[in-house]
Scaffold this active site. Sequence first.
Site, mmCIF file in Angstrom:
data_model
loop_
_atom_site.group_PDB
_atom_site.id
_atom_site.type_symbol
_atom_site.label_atom_id
_atom_site.label_comp_id
_atom_site.label_asym_id
_atom_site.label_seq_id
_atom_site.Cartn_x
_atom_site.Cartn_y
_atom_site.Cartn_z
ATOM 1 N N LYS A 45 0.392 -1.066 0.484
ATOM 2 C CA LYS A 45 0.076 0.203 0.206
ATOM 3 C C LYS A 45 0.969 1.460 0.080
ATOM 4 C CE LYS A 45 -4.083 -2.071 2.752
ATOM 5 N NZ LYS A 45 -4.702 -1.428 1.429
ATOM 6 N N ARG A 70 -10.211 -11.597 1.940
ATOM 7 C CA ARG A 70 -10.835 -12.881 1.223
ATOM 8 C C ARG A 70 -10.588 -13.535 1.105
ATOM 9 N NH1 ARG A 70 -11.493 -9.639 -4.326
ATOM 10 N NH2 ARG A 70 -11.237 -7.969 -2.641
HETATM 11 N N1 BES Z 1 -7.968 -3.707 4.311
HETATM 12 C C1 BES Z 1 -8.339 -3.133 2.853
HETATM 13 C C2 BES Z 1 -9.569 -2.604 2.868
HETATM 14 C C3 BES Z 1 -9.794 -0.964 2.836
HETATM 15 C C4 BES Z 1 -9.359 -0.942 2.590
HETATM 16 C C5 BES Z 1 -10.567 -1.281 4.292
HETATM 17 C C6 BES Z 1 -9.029 1.431 3.151
HETATM 18 C C7 BES Z 1 -10.716 0.600 4.344
HETATM 19 C C8 BES Z 1 -9.949 1.684 4.118
HETATM 20 C C9 BES Z 1 -8.559 -4.400 2.119
HETATM 21 O O1 BES Z 1 -7.730 -5.694 2.316
HETATM 22 C C10 BES Z 1 -7.967 -4.033 1.100
HETATM 23 O O2 BES Z 1 -6.777 -3.660 0.421
HETATM 24 N N2 BES Z 1 -8.364 -4.136 -0.349
HETATM 25 C C11 BES Z 1 -8.358 -3.819 -1.743
HETATM 26 C C12 BES Z 1 -8.778 -4.456 -2.305
HETATM 27 C C13 BES Z 1 -8.376 -4.375 -4.093
HETATM 28 C C14 BES Z 1 -6.750 -4.975 -3.981
HETATM 29 C C15 BES Z 1 -9.183 -5.585 -5.126
HETATM 30 C C16 BES Z 1 -8.870 -2.376 -1.740
HETATM 31 O O3 BES Z 1 -9.799 -1.777 -1.259
HETATM 32 O O4 BES Z 1 -8.373 -1.268 -2.302
HETATM 33 MN MN MN Z 2 -5.909 -5.279 1.762
#
Ligand code: BES
Ligand code: MN
Length: 511
Positions: free
Chosen positions: A295, A369
């Site tokens: 990230k 997931r």
């Molecule tokens: N934990 C995150 C989701 C998230 C992001 C929650 C920002 C709250 C604020 C999750 O694990 C994630 O990174 N999801 C990705 C999925 C994508 C790579 C398909 C997302 O939502 O960007």
């Molecule tokens: Mn994630």
Amino acid sequence: MSLHGSGLEPMELFSSMKYSIKTGSPSKISSDCVVALVWNKGTLSDEAKAIDSASNKAISKIIRSGDFSGKLGETQLIHNPAGVTAKRVLLLGGGERRKLDGKNAGKLLQAGLKAAMKSKAASVHFATSSIEVSGRDGAWFAGRLAQEAEVCSYKYNETKSKKPPAITTRTISVAPSSGSRRKSVELSLKRGMITGKGVNRARQLGNLPGNICTPSYLAAQATDLGKKHGSLTVKVLTEKQMARLGMGSLLSVSAGSIEEAKLIVIEHKGAKVASKPHVLVGKGVTFDTGGISLKPGGGMDEMKFDMCGAASVMGTMAAIAEMKLPVNIVGIIAAAENMPGSKATKPGDIVTSMSGKTIEVLNTDAEGRLVLCDALTYAERYKPRSVIDIATLTGAAVATFGSHVNAMLSNDDALAKSLLECGEESLDRAWQLPLWDDYQSLLNSNFADIANIGGPRAGTITAACFLSRFAGKYKWAHLDIAGSAWNSGAAKGATGRPVSLLVEYLSRQKS
Ligand code: BES
Ligand code: MN
Ligand code: ZN
């Protein structure tokens, strides 16, 4: 942090507030602080009228001065009013009387409690027997009061070297509305208090930093909970045990981390052994760096909240055990830390889940997931009546709903309807998104049975579609709490959602 070495200390921080019913004239109640409602444009409630005439028009004078008008949530403290037994009277604005619905009543209680607790009153009385909340009864109002009082008295200070002084309010009483049964108001006060403590437990776990709140810490907290409640049994699966079960998907997330993943299973036995349980499954990613699909740095600290689904399961299990709900309930927490490293899963890697399905990990940041799917397969062994998973799953849910809504998707219409209703009742609302087959093909993979991402569009839906492939054997709903689980900015902190929704849902079940 040596203070947290044993991992078990912080959960004793909850208030020991007492709740009771008190009847009698508002001007003669002995309390450090009596709360009385004033409606919009200075219209006095019956209780405010009684205090006004006993106190030589102390309230009317304030309203005439223009200092207080009765807007929703407005507060004004009066010290030592003559002719009144209480040491203080707190005027609380109720807004437009006809517009007082459950949501506004919640806001009003929050404002009243905040001001009353700030005043250092040891005892607070809500002289609110004349209040009418549309669509809700007196018991609901009392329950909400107790819940909001608990939530209001929580403050995070676990990792501060100087602890602020504790809140001095010790007892809260309420005058039940006419027509409500004493027994049901008492029960509601108790349940509201327990729900509030469950919310605070979830907040506390969410707020703890990733270097303290690890998968092992969550497991220790669950074990501790099991020792406190006779109805709970707790089991913690190690990585070795999960490997034997074939949980290659869950284990692919913790592969890059020094922290061992844990599958935590909390069983509440409130009914006969043969009675099939309801199951909660929580995402417990104790820190989500994104893994190799790292990230960006800005705001990454907030990914310590990526275990808020797990925290809500913990808070809910504690609450339902304390309520002694006469149903069987199982809480499953899939706990892991998502880190890059030489052993970490890479984009393109293919893993085999417990279900036997192979998964192409196209993005290691779609890890929620991956931990949940194996927990959902594990849940099959309970032949559950319903399964609800709770997860901070997608940034797309934040983009869609902001912070006010739990996104909900389900493979069963009756379950979905019930969750929407429970959200309304508990002021912890959900909104449904379509789980249509049309979206499923976005998860096609050339190299495995399924890909772990569905492309840039409809992210909340494709994430739920992924989970649905592992939840086909039972009635299932998914709550994406990415927006609702915590606040950012100056008020950064976990909200404890959706504990109240879940407690409401489970209290409606029959054995
Ligand atoms: N934990 C995150 C989701 C998230 C992001 C929650 C920002 C709250 C604020 C999750 O694990 C994630 O990174 N999801 C990705 C999925 C994508 C790579 C398909 C997302 O939502 O960007
Ligand atoms: Mn994630
Ligand atoms: Zn995540």
